[in-house]
Design a protein around this motif. Structure first.
Motif, mmCIF file in Angstrom:
data_model
loop_
_atom_site.group_PDB
_atom_site.id
_atom_site.type_symbol
_atom_site.label_atom_id
_atom_site.label_comp_id
_atom_site.label_asym_id
_atom_site.label_seq_id
_atom_site.Cartn_x
_atom_site.Cartn_y
_atom_site.Cartn_z
ATOM 1 N N ARG A 1 -6.588 5.934 -14.550
ATOM 2 C CA ARG A 1 -5.193 5.516 -14.669
ATOM 3 C C ARG A 1 -4.665 6.061 -15.956
ATOM 4 O O ARG A 1 -5.351 6.247 -16.910
ATOM 5 N N GLY B 1 -5.127 -1.836 -7.521
ATOM 6 C CA GLY B 1 -3.865 -1.141 -7.710
ATOM 7 C C GLY B 1 -3.985 0.357 -7.551
ATOM 8 O O GLY B 1 -4.933 0.874 -6.957
ATOM 9 N N ARG B 2 -3.001 1.056 -8.098
ATOM 10 C CA ARG B 2 -2.905 2.514 -7.963
ATOM 11 C C ARG B 2 -3.782 3.223 -8.992
ATOM 12 O O ARG B 2 -3.900 2.778 -10.126
ATOM 13 N N TRP B 3 -4.330 4.345 -8.563
ATOM 14 C CA TRP B 3 -5.193 5.178 -9.397
ATOM 15 C C TRP B 3 -4.886 6.647 -9.134
ATOM 16 O O TRP B 3 -4.288 6.989 -8.119
ATOM 17 N N SER B 4 -5.346 7.496 -10.016
ATOM 18 C CA SER B 4 -5.444 8.925 -9.740
ATOM 19 C C SER B 4 -6.884 9.178 -9.322
ATOM 20 O O SER B 4 -7.805 8.502 -9.797
ATOM 21 N N GLU C 1 -5.746 4.216 -4.203
ATOM 22 C CA GLU C 1 -5.389 2.810 -4.262
ATOM 23 C C GLU C 1 -6.656 2.003 -4.042
ATOM 24 O O GLU C 1 -7.442 2.295 -3.140
ATOM 25 N N ARG D 1 -4.050 10.944 -5.344
ATOM 26 C CA ARG D 1 -3.738 9.548 -5.657
ATOM 27 C C ARG D 1 -4.783 8.657 -5.010
ATOM 28 O O ARG D 1 -5.436 9.059 -4.059
ATOM 29 N N ASP E 1 -0.757 1.927 -13.170
ATOM 30 C CA ASP E 1 -0.476 0.613 -12.628
ATOM 31 C C ASP E 1 -0.391 -0.327 -13.821
ATOM 32 O O ASP E 1 -1.195 -1.234 -13.998
ATOM 33 N N SER F 1 0.803 -1.207 0.000
ATOM 34 C CA SER F 1 0.000 0.000 0.000
ATOM 35 C C SER F 1 0.843 1.266 0.000
ATOM 36 O O SER F 1 1.884 1.350 0.615
ATOM 37 N N THR F 2 0.323 2.271 -0.695
ATOM 38 C CA THR F 2 0.910 3.595 -0.682
ATOM 39 C C THR F 2 0.622 4.278 0.649
ATOM 40 O O THR F 2 1.266 5.222 1.029
ATOM 41 N N GLU G 1 -1.429 8.666 -12.186
ATOM 42 C CA GLU G 1 -1.016 7.391 -11.604
ATOM 43 C C GLU G 1 -1.184 6.293 -12.638
ATOM 44 O O GLU G 1 -2.118 6.300 -13.424
#
Length: 171
Positions: free
Chosen positions: A171, A71-74, A99, A97, A62, A11-12, A60
């Protein structure tokens, strides 16, 4: 897929254990209550090319996870003014950001804005292959809890609405 009680080690965001959500942050209270159902009944998200979330805007990526929404997103939201941001207004987008992780039929989106100073969590359940219904909590000001409805248009786009405006992911 991660189990509900397990901390997201990649995790971020940091958090504590002992919560329903996999990020270990404060849980969204009653994410499936009548307020959520009533709001969801009136929301139509169609995922069209003319939707304001259709044009790519996210930073962001992924790239390794194109086969899943995890996963990661904006993230970005509008429709309310954040009093901690000088000159903010309801019409301005607040970007950051995000997640996303899943646990069974639940989808959890941890997101931030204002350069990571402010944070929120969405706890939603899948109501169809692409439909998400739940609530978010402003983790920086936990008195702010609102219904949220999302449409997974693709693994690169989630259109979302809350009662005041939009809360989208790209993304």
């Amino acid at each position: 897929m991660r189990s509900e009680g397990k901390k997201n080690s990649g995790s971020t965001f940091d958090g504590n254990r002992g919560t329903r959500n996999p990020f270990g942050v404060m849980d969204v209270p009653t994410p499936d209550d009548e307020e959520v159902s009533a709001f969801a009944a009136g929301v139509k998200l169609e995922g069209t090319a003319s939707d304001e979330n259709a044009e790519a805007w996210g930073t962001e990526s992924d790239g390794d996870r194109n086969d899943t929404i995890e996963g990661r997103w904006s993230s970005r939201w509008n429709g309310g003014a954040d009093p901690t941001i000088p000159g903010d207004s309801k019409g301005k987008w607040k970007s950051g950001r995000g997640e996303l992780t899943t646990a069974g039929e639940r989808v959890y989106l941890l997101f931030d804005w204002h350069d990571g100073v402010r944070k929120g969590l969405i706890d939603a359940r899948r109501v169809s292959a692409k439909g998400l219904v739940g609530k978010y909590i402003n983790l920086t000001d936990p008195q702010i809890v609102r219904p949220w409805v999302g449409l997974v248009v693709s693994n690169q786009r989630i259109d979302g609405k809350w009662p005041g405006g939009r809360l989208d992911f790209r993304r």
